[in-house]
Design a protein around this motif. Structure first.
Motif, mmCIF file in Angstrom:
data_model
loop_
_atom_site.group_PDB
_atom_site.id
_atom_site.type_symbol
_atom_site.label_atom_id
_atom_site.label_comp_id
_atom_site.label_asym_id
_atom_site.label_seq_id
_atom_site.Cartn_x
_atom_site.Cartn_y
_atom_site.Cartn_z
ATOM 1 N N PRO A 70 127.577 -9.942 -13.459
ATOM 2 C CA PRO A 70 128.535 -9.530 -12.433
ATOM 3 C C PRO A 70 127.876 -8.998 -11.167
ATOM 4 C CG PRO A 70 129.304 -8.818 -14.579
ATOM 5 C CD PRO A 70 127.908 -9.330 -14.770
ATOM 6 N N THR A 71 126.694 -8.391 -11.277
ATOM 7 C CA THR A 71 126.020 -7.915 -10.075
ATOM 8 C C THR A 71 125.780 -9.058 -9.103
ATOM 9 O OG1 THR A 71 124.966 -6.047 -11.201
ATOM 10 C CG2 THR A 71 123.889 -6.861 -9.203
ATOM 11 N N GLY A 72 125.310 -10.201 -9.619
ATOM 12 C CA GLY A 72 125.102 -11.352 -8.753
ATOM 13 C C GLY A 72 126.397 -11.910 -8.211
ATOM 14 N N PHE A 73 127.388 -12.087 -9.078
ATOM 15 C CA PHE A 73 128.662 -12.677 -8.673
ATOM 16 C C PHE A 73 129.389 -11.790 -7.664
ATOM 17 C CE2 PHE A 73 133.254 -13.308 -9.222
ATOM 18 C CZ PHE A 73 133.354 -14.681 -9.040
ATOM 19 N N ILE A 74 129.530 -10.524 -7.982
ATOM 20 C CA ILE A 74 130.244 -9.604 -7.102
ATOM 21 C C ILE A 74 129.486 -9.411 -5.797
ATOM 22 C CG2 ILE A 74 131.027 -7.206 -6.873
ATOM 23 C CD1 ILE A 74 131.419 -7.313 -10.000
ATOM 24 N N GLY A 75 128.159 -9.306 -5.889
ATOM 25 C CA GLY A 75 127.363 -9.139 -4.689
ATOM 26 C C GLY A 75 127.532 -10.276 -3.705
ATOM 27 N N LEU A 76 127.756 -11.487 -4.214
ATOM 28 C CA LEU A 76 127.981 -12.658 -3.368
ATOM 29 C C LEU A 76 129.422 -12.757 -2.880
ATOM 30 C CD1 LEU A 76 126.051 -15.268 -5.525
ATOM 31 C CD2 LEU A 76 125.420 -14.625 -3.187
ATOM 32 N N VAL A 77 130.371 -12.598 -3.774
ATOM 33 C CA VAL A 77 131.761 -12.960 -3.490
ATOM 34 C C VAL A 77 132.553 -11.834 -2.831
ATOM 35 C CG1 VAL A 77 133.947 -13.672 -4.556
ATOM 36 C CG2 VAL A 77 131.787 -14.692 -5.325
ATOM 37 N N ALA A 78 132.380 -10.598 -3.304
ATOM 38 C CA ALA A 78 133.229 -9.507 -2.816
ATOM 39 C C ALA A 78 133.185 -9.335 -1.293
ATOM 40 C CB ALA A 78 132.861 -8.196 -3.517
ATOM 41 N N PRO A 79 131.999 -9.322 -0.664
ATOM 42 C CA PRO A 79 131.998 -9.133 0.801
ATOM 43 C C PRO A 79 132.692 -10.263 1.547
ATOM 44 C CG PRO A 79 129.816 -8.726 -0.123
ATOM 45 C CD PRO A 79 130.628 -9.356 -1.212
ATOM 46 N N LEU A 80 132.593 -11.481 1.024
ATOM 47 C CA LEU A 80 133.164 -12.642 1.717
ATOM 48 C C LEU A 80 134.675 -12.708 1.551
ATOM 49 C CD1 LEU A 80 130.377 -15.211 0.832
ATOM 50 C CD2 LEU A 80 130.607 -13.792 2.890
ATOM 51 N N VAL A 81 135.170 -12.272 0.394
ATOM 52 C CA VAL A 81 136.620 -12.178 0.208
ATOM 53 C C VAL A 81 137.183 -11.079 1.103
ATOM 54 C CG1 VAL A 81 138.428 -11.575 -1.451
ATOM 55 C CG2 VAL A 81 136.613 -13.169 -2.111
ATOM 56 N N ARG A 82 136.516 -9.948 1.160
ATOM 57 C CA ARG A 82 136.987 -8.842 2.005
ATOM 58 C C ARG A 82 137.029 -9.251 3.479
ATOM 59 N NH1 ARG A 82 133.781 -3.399 -0.003
ATOM 60 N NH2 ARG A 82 134.279 -3.563 -2.238
ATOM 61 N N ALA A 83 136.060 -10.067 3.880
ATOM 62 C CA ALA A 83 135.987 -10.497 5.278
ATOM 63 C C ALA A 83 136.969 -11.610 5.598
ATOM 64 C CB ALA A 83 134.572 -10.943 5.613
ATOM 65 N N GLY A 84 137.684 -12.130 4.600
ATOM 66 C CA GLY A 84 138.621 -13.227 4.817
ATOM 67 C C GLY A 84 137.946 -14.569 4.997
ATOM 68 N N LEU A 85 136.673 -14.667 4.606
ATOM 69 C CA LEU A 85 135.933 -15.920 4.745
ATOM 70 C C LEU A 85 135.966 -16.767 3.484
ATOM 71 C CD1 LEU A 85 132.856 -14.545 6.696
ATOM 72 C CD2 LEU A 85 134.744 -15.905 7.612
ATOM 73 N N LEU A 86 136.396 -16.177 2.381
ATOM 74 C CA LEU A 86 136.684 -16.908 1.151
ATOM 75 C C LEU A 86 138.056 -16.458 0.663
ATOM 76 C CD1 LEU A 86 133.350 -16.837 -0.939
ATOM 77 C CD2 LEU A 86 134.273 -18.725 0.429
ATOM 78 N N PRO A 87 138.865 -17.388 0.139
ATOM 79 C CA PRO A 87 140.207 -17.016 -0.320
ATOM 80 C C PRO A 87 140.171 -16.208 -1.606
ATOM 81 C CG PRO A 87 139.770 -19.339 -0.759
ATOM 82 C CD PRO A 87 138.621 -18.849 0.045
ATOM 83 N N ALA A 88 140.987 -15.178 -1.687
ATOM 84 C CA ALA A 88 141.043 -14.352 -2.887
ATOM 85 C C ALA A 88 141.680 -15.087 -4.053
ATOM 86 C CB ALA A 88 141.810 -13.064 -2.596
#
Length: 307
Positions: A116-134
């Motif tokens: 999860p450290t790798g997955f969350i580290g990659l995905v969470a900032p981009l979802v928060r920024a609206g650059l990847l769909p939640a």
């Protein structure tokens, strides 16, 4: 002021690596139980309640039981098991994502899992920024060194040199999935495909992206820039811009507590691959626990870490 730290489960791989990172640090005094006393519940209960900080390196049920043995509101806990990563009342110990202030003020901190450290580290900032769909159905592929599987898996790999690759979690529903979904801020549980390779340590976590099919997804350049911005102040998380032809995990990997992130993409930008590389025993376990301990104790965040 010297702070006392009791590692419950100190004889395991994670506990040993935490103790190694704390060795020689005058800020901490390690509470050590001998072989007989570390299996004695009365001795453990006393250590759990006497220590300023407790780090639990135990199976999930044992970690829950240990928390129940703490009878005072003073002892602060870091749980390296998966028992409390989505539990109410616990602060998730990923300071770069959750916030240093939240961890600094927490009494109960759950250490993130390695994958999860790798997955969350990659995905969470981009979802928060609206650059990847939640609400996208994400997939996560990952390989790890065998040390993350505990003593039984370590013994199996070291006894059988013929094992080249071990895929597992084939029935899905891996225990890391709720943590990945909750802390990445996504609507659907990701399809998680973990595997183990014949190396003691090291981990690569990948999230493939069909960028052209995703509503409102950012370009690879925008994704990369957002990760740079998000982790700009971190001494632990590194975002690199290279586009290598290959990425290697080496069996000779030395202990390291960093997390390295990449955004790789097709030339036309229609597809991408988010990739994280870390030490499953470093930022994926023991290094993260020491980082959280430093923050909770009001000490320099990277003290004792291998960066």
């Amino acid at each position: 002021m010297t702070l006392s730290v009791f590692i419950d489960g100190a004889a395991g791989t994670t506990g040993l690596e935490i103790a190694d990172r704390l060795a020689g640090r005058p800020e901490f005094n390690l509470v050590v139980l001998d072989e007989a006393r570390r299996k004695d519940d009365a001795a453990r209960a006393q250590a759990l309640n006497d220590a300023d900080f407790v780090i639990l390196c135990l199976p999930d049920d044992a970690a829950k039981a240990a928390v129940g043995m703490i009878r005072n509101p003073r002892t602060r806990v870091i749980d390296a098991s998966s028992a409390h990563r989505v539990a109410p009342g616990w602060t998730y110990g990923f300071p770069e994502v959750i916030g240093h202030e939240a961890i600094a003020g927490a009494r109960l901190v759950s250490n993130p899992g390695c994958y999860p450290t790798g997955f969350i580290g990659l995905v969470a900032p981009l979802v928060r920024a609206g650059l990847l769909p939640a609400d996208w159905p994400y997939v996560c592929h990952a390989v790890s060194g065998y040390s993350g599987g505990g003593k039984a898996l370590i013994a199996r790999f070291e006894a059988d040199a013929d094992i080249a690759f071990r895929a597992y979690g084939l029935a899905l529903g891996h225990k890391h999935v709720p943590e990945m979904q909750a802390h990445a801020g996504i609507a659907h549980a990701p399809v998680f495909a973990p595997a183990v390779v014949p190396a003691h340590r090291g981990m690569l976590v990948e999230v493939p992206l069909h960028l052209a099919m995703m509503p409102d997804a950012g370009s690879p350049e925008a994704l990369r820039a957002a990760l740079h911005d998000f982790y700009a102040d971190s001494a632990v998380v590194q975002v690199v811009d290279d586009q290598p032809d290959e990425l290697l995990l080496r069996a000779s990997m030395a202990p390291v507590d960093t997390l390295t992130l990449r955004v790789l993409a097709a030339q036309d930008g229609t597809q991408g691959r988010l990739i994280a590389i870390l030490d499953n025993l470093g930022k994926g376990a023991s290094g993260a626990a020491v980082q959280n301990l430093n923050i909770m104790a009001g000490l320099p965040e990277t003290a004792g870490l291998r960066l």
